[in-house]
Design an enzyme around this catalytic site. Structure first.
Site, mmCIF file in Angstrom:
data_model
loop_
_atom_site.group_PDB
_atom_site.id
_atom_site.type_symbol
_atom_site.label_atom_id
_atom_site.label_comp_id
_atom_site.label_asym_id
_atom_site.label_seq_id
_atom_site.Cartn_x
_atom_site.Cartn_y
_atom_site.Cartn_z
ATOM 1 N N SER A 171 -53.880 -22.007 -21.636
ATOM 2 C CA SER A 171 -53.889 -20.951 -20.627
ATOM 3 C C SER A 171 -55.339 -20.651 -20.306
ATOM 4 C CB SER A 171 -53.215 -19.708 -21.204
ATOM 5 O OG SER A 171 -53.519 -18.571 -20.424
ATOM 6 N N TYR A 184 -52.568 -12.996 -27.894
ATOM 7 C CA TYR A 184 -52.283 -14.155 -27.036
ATOM 8 C C TYR A 184 -53.551 -14.978 -26.795
ATOM 9 C CZ TYR A 184 -50.363 -16.751 -23.025
ATOM 10 O OH TYR A 184 -49.940 -17.734 -22.163
#
Ligand SMILES: *[C@@H]1O[C@H](CO)[C@@H](O)[C@H](O)[C@H]1NC(C)=O
Length: 301
Positions: A171, A184
């Site tokens: 990501s 995250y």
């Protein structure tokens, strides 16, 4: 280190840079994916499912792993309806013994996996101090630790044949730290680190038949990020991301940031003072993105 090696290294690097620029404008040579055995983790929904369908359309045999067996079965159904080949397994990728056991079963049922797509991912989407320990651990285990176990299970046969492809769906959160995404970002930085170091190690060992592709998308409009509100950069359509990833595999692209502007934003980070970078992020409302985050689970209630 001698002067000659320094010159040789820099000259070679610049030749590769110019060659990469030229290649950017040339039509890319696509490799065939027919007959490849592609395992996608988290393929029971989202871009995992869409990428699997794309691989199947190109003639690959799919191995669909998901903790949600119904989702995995649905992906298989959509692939077989299109005339493709796919097998589903319920797998909790955080349990390494389960990963190793199922890897053996996949080898018996389908054969040696030649393309591994580490895609399974979750997010808590809370302020760090409001994030229970279990959710921190869960995100690290699903998004980061599981990559070790699937690599241990499937990389050896790729190395033995000097043929394969490793895809890490990380990501942009693996490059930028953002509010509400502390655990995250940590997990995605880890995924990027594993990918980059392993790419270096494969090259060091001259295992040049095993390709690697690192994928770093911005927010994708799947249920995982429901409630996210981005500013000037729109959220990505899942179909678009799935198409881009499979194309990147076909042309052996090393790194894929989506949308393209992300390459530049990543570059700014390498030289800007931290305070300048934070000022820019705040001024453009980047830190408000997750304010009204609901995600898949909370939306259902
Ligand atoms: C979040 O929701 C509140 C209340 O509806 C609204 O006032 C606010 O503008 C929203 N924030 C963002 C970043 O969209």
């Amino acid at each position: 280190m001698g002067l000659f090696q320094q010159l040789y290294g820099w000259l070679g690097a610049w030749i590769i840079i110019f060659w990469s620029i030229i290649k950017f404008f040339l039509p890319a040579q696509k490799k065939s994916l027919a007959g490849e055995i592609v395992l996608v983790t988290g393929a029971g929904s989202g871009i995992g499912r869409l990428m699997s369908i794309n691989f199947a359309k190109l003639g690959s045999t799919l191995v669909i792993w998901d903790i949600n067996k119904d989702g995995a079965d649905e992906t298989v159904k959509q692939i077989t309806d299109l005339g493709g080949q796919a097998h589903s397994y319920r797998c909790d990728v955080t349990k390494k013994d389960e990963v190793y056991r199922l890897a053996k079963q996949v080898k018996n049922d389908v054969g040696d996996v030649t393309i591994l797509v580490n895609n399974a991912g979750i997010v808590a989407g809370r302020r760090f101090l409001d994030c229970p320990d279990e959710l921190v651990e869960r995100t690290m285990e699903v998004n980061a630790m599981s990559i070790f176990w699937t690599l241990k299970a499937f990389l050896p046969s790729m190395v033995a044949k000097n043929h394969g492809h490793l895809v890490t769906v990380a990501s942009m959160a693996g490059t930028f730290g953002s509010p509400f995404l502390v655990e995250y970002c940590a997990s995605k930085f880890a995924a990027v680190g594993v990918h980059e170091a392993l790419t270096a190690e494969l090259s060091d060992l001259e295992i040049n038949g095993v390709q690697t592709t690192l994928v770093q998308p911005f927010f994708i409009a799947t249920g995982m990020f429901d409630g996210v509100k981005t500013g000037d950069i729109p959220m990505l359509e899942p179909d678009y991301v799935a198409d881009k990833v499979v194309h990147a595999v076909q042309v052996n692209q090393r790194q894929l940031c989506i949308p393209k502007i992300m390459y530049f934003i990543a570059y700014f980070k390498t030289w800007m003072p931290v305070n300048a970078y934070i000022f820019l992020a705040k001024a453009t409302n980047s830190y408000r993105t997750m304010d009204n985050y609901t995600g898949r689970e909370k939306k259902a209630t």
